[in-house]
Scaffold this motif. Structure first.
Motif, PDB file in Angstrom:
ATOM      1  N   ASN A  35       0.494  -1.241  -0.008  1.00  0.00           N
ATOM      2  CA  ASN A  35      -0.061   0.055  -0.311  1.00  0.00           C
ATOM      3  C   ASN A  35       1.146   1.407   0.288  1.00  0.00           C
ATOM      4  OD1 ASN A  35      -2.726  -1.518  -0.400  1.00  0.00           O
ATOM      5  ND2 ASN A  35      -2.505  -1.559   2.392  1.00  0.00           N
ATOM      6  N   THR A  36       2.016   1.714   0.227  1.00  0.00           N
ATOM      7  CA  THR A  36       2.781   2.291   0.122  1.00  0.00           C
ATOM      8  C   THR A  36       3.500   2.305  -1.045  1.00  0.00           C
ATOM      9  OG1 THR A  36       4.221   1.520   1.802  1.00  0.00           O
ATOM     10  CG2 THR A  36       2.714   2.473   2.748  1.00  0.00           C
ATOM     11  N   LEU A  37       5.290   1.957  -0.768  1.00  0.00           N
ATOM     12  CA  LEU A  37       6.309   1.288  -2.350  1.00  0.00           C
ATOM     13  C   LEU A  37       5.350   0.491  -2.518  1.00  0.00           C
ATOM     14  CD1 LEU A  37       9.570   0.728  -0.843  1.00  0.00           C
ATOM     15  CD2 LEU A  37       8.370   0.281  -3.241  1.00  0.00           C
ATOM     16  N   GLY A  38       4.610  -0.178  -2.523  1.00  0.00           N
ATOM     17  CA  GLY A  38       3.799  -0.960  -4.565  1.00  0.00           C
ATOM     18  C   GLY A  38       3.782  -0.241  -4.626  1.00  0.00           C
ATOM     19  N   LYS A  39       2.510   0.261  -5.000  1.00  0.00           N
ATOM     20  CA  LYS A  39       1.661   1.321  -5.584  1.00  0.00           C
ATOM     21  C   LYS A  39       2.232   2.185  -6.579  1.00  0.00           C
ATOM     22  CE  LYS A  39      -2.689   0.862  -2.970  1.00  0.00           C
ATOM     23  NZ  LYS A  39      -4.075   1.191  -1.975  1.00  0.00           N
ATOM     24  N   GLN A  40       3.444   2.756  -5.130  1.00  0.00           N
ATOM     25  CA  GLN A  40       3.801   4.023  -6.180  1.00  0.00           C
ATOM     26  C   GLN A  40       4.879   3.143  -7.468  1.00  0.00           C
ATOM     27  OE1 GLN A  40       2.758   6.625  -5.113  1.00  0.00           O
ATOM     28  NE2 GLN A  40       5.285   7.246  -4.602  1.00  0.00           N
ATOM     29  N   ILE A  41       5.730   2.162  -6.708  1.00  0.00           N
ATOM     30  CA  ILE A  41       6.639   1.112  -7.980  1.00  0.00           C
ATOM     31  C   ILE A  41       5.591   1.012  -8.835  1.00  0.00           C
ATOM     32  CG2 ILE A  41       6.584  -0.856  -6.901  1.00  0.00           C
ATOM     33  CD1 ILE A  41       9.733  -1.198  -7.258  1.00  0.00           C
ATOM     34  N   ILE A  42       4.406   0.319  -9.102  1.00  0.00           N
ATOM     35  CA  ILE A  42       3.562  -0.111 -10.545  1.00  0.00           C
ATOM     36  C   ILE A  42       3.072   1.137 -10.327  1.00  0.00           C
ATOM     37  CG2 ILE A  42       1.812  -0.725 -10.812  1.00  0.00           C
ATOM     38  CD1 ILE A  42       1.545  -3.274  -7.907  1.00  0.00           C
ATOM     39  N   ARG A  43       2.503   2.028  -9.872  1.00  0.00           N
ATOM     40  CA  ARG A  43       2.610   3.215 -11.319  1.00  0.00           C
ATOM     41  C   ARG A  43       3.231   4.090 -11.913  1.00  0.00           C
ATOM     42  NH1 ARG A  43      -0.603   5.296  -5.778  1.00  0.00           N
ATOM     43  NH2 ARG A  43      -2.342   5.190  -5.816  1.00  0.00           N
ATOM     44  N   SER A  44       4.656   4.000 -11.533  1.00  0.00           N
ATOM     45  CA  SER A  44       5.411   4.737 -12.013  1.00  0.00           C
ATOM     46  C   SER A  44       6.317   3.685 -13.412  1.00  0.00           C
ATOM     47  CB  SER A  44       7.379   4.320 -11.298  1.00  0.00           C
ATOM     48  OG  SER A  44       7.500   3.521 -10.969  1.00  0.00           O
ATOM     49  N   ALA A  45       6.453   1.739 -13.068  1.00  0.00           N
ATOM     50  CA  ALA A  45       6.762   1.490 -13.881  1.00  0.00           C
ATOM     51  C   ALA A  45       5.580   0.917 -15.178  1.00  0.00           C
ATOM     52  CB  ALA A  45       6.656   0.016 -13.066  1.00  0.00           C
ATOM     53  N   THR A  78      11.240   4.220 -11.570  1.00  0.00           N
ATOM     54  CA  THR A  78      10.807   3.408 -10.826  1.00  0.00           C
ATOM     55  C   THR A  78      12.940   2.364  -9.837  1.00  0.00           C
ATOM     56  OG1 THR A  78       9.051   3.099 -12.881  1.00  0.00           O
ATOM     57  CG2 THR A  78      10.488   0.660 -11.861  1.00  0.00           C
ATOM     58  N   GLN A  79      13.056   3.454 -10.612  1.00  0.00           N
ATOM     59  CA  GLN A  79      14.657   2.759 -10.243  1.00  0.00           C
ATOM     60  C   GLN A  79      14.471   3.206  -8.752  1.00  0.00           C
ATOM     61  OE1 GLN A  79      16.761   4.159 -13.292  1.00  0.00           O
ATOM     62  NE2 GLN A  79      18.307   2.525 -14.122  1.00  0.00           N
ATOM     63  N   HIS A  80      14.210   4.286  -8.555  1.00  0.00           N
ATOM     64  CA  HIS A  80      14.301   5.002  -7.163  1.00  0.00           C
ATOM     65  C   HIS A  80      13.750   4.004  -6.458  1.00  0.00           C
ATOM     66  CE1 HIS A  80      13.505   7.255  -3.751  1.00  0.00           C
ATOM     67  NE2 HIS A  80      12.314   7.166  -3.683  1.00  0.00           N
ATOM     68  N   TRP A  81      12.555   3.538  -6.678  1.00  0.00           N
ATOM     69  CA  TRP A  81      11.783   2.962  -5.217  1.00  0.00           C
ATOM     70  C   TRP A  81      11.938   1.681  -5.595  1.00  0.00           C
ATOM     71  CZ3 TRP A  81       8.965   5.488  -2.998  1.00  0.00           C
ATOM     72  CH2 TRP A  81       8.063   6.622  -2.706  1.00  0.00           C
ATOM     73  N   LEU A  82      12.646   1.035  -6.996  1.00  0.00           N
ATOM     74  CA  LEU A  82      13.811  -0.253  -6.401  1.00  0.00           C
ATOM     75  C   LEU A  82      14.621  -0.370  -5.488  1.00  0.00           C
ATOM     76  CD1 LEU A  82      13.497  -1.523 -10.894  1.00  0.00           C
ATOM     77  CD2 LEU A  82      12.190  -2.666  -8.135  1.00  0.00           C
ATOM     78  N   ARG A  83      15.616   0.652  -5.599  1.00  0.00           N
ATOM     79  CA  ARG A  83      16.769   0.669  -4.488  1.00  0.00           C
ATOM     80  C   ARG A  83      15.273   1.115  -3.379  1.00  0.00           C
ATOM     81  NH1 ARG A  83      21.381   2.712  -5.531  1.00  0.00           N
ATOM     82  NH2 ARG A  83      21.276   3.958  -4.116  1.00  0.00           N
ATOM     83  N   ARG A  84      14.657   1.880  -2.438  1.00  0.00           N
ATOM     84  CA  ARG A  84      13.824   1.562  -1.626  1.00  0.00           C
ATOM     85  C   ARG A  84      13.329  -0.161  -1.183  1.00  0.00           C
ATOM     86  NH1 ARG A  84      16.531   4.690  -0.965  1.00  0.00           N
ATOM     87  NH2 ARG A  84      15.804   3.966   1.224  1.00  0.00           N
TER      88      ARG A  84
END
Length: 126
Positions: A35-45, A78-84
């Protein structure tokens, strides 16, 4: 689904692969990371491919180039969120390895596609 030449672009197909692989990974996470990081990374990808498609649909070289730049920004996000996610122990080394291969192919493909838009095709008959 309707036909559009964007679906035949290798850069678009790579963006779909990246987004789908990320979706499968995030789907396995617990609810807080989803619900936090996952939604962000899916949206950016997902935004990478969506912007490639929208750029093609705009019908002008200038608009297409603008949307490819946005897609490139979404790739960096997306790369940023993957690093997180990796730093928070949400990704395995194997998952990172798989995603890195796609990203290392997709980034130069986006740049090559951007550089090719609006240029006349090579004509060897001259």
């Amino acid at each position: 689904m309707g036909g559009g030449r964007f679906q035949e672009l290798r850069v678009y197909q790579l963006s779909e692969k990246l987004a789908d692989d990320i979706w499968k990974i995030v789907h396995e996470w617990e609810s807080l990371p989803q619900n936090t990081l996952g939604k962000q990374i899916i949206r950016s990808a997902d935004s990478i491919g969506a912007n490639i498609a929208e750029g093609v649909g705009r019908g002008s070289y200038q608009e297409n180039r603008r949307f490819i730049r946005i897609a490139r920004g979404s790739l960096y996000e997306t790369q940023h969120w993957l690093r997180r996610a990796y730093n928070r122990n949400l990704l395995t080394d194997e998952q990172v390895k798989i995603l890195k291969v796609i990203i290392n192919d997709l980034a130069p493909q986006l740049n090559a596609y951007l550089n090719s838009i609006g240029k006349p095709p090579n004509n060897n008959d001259q």
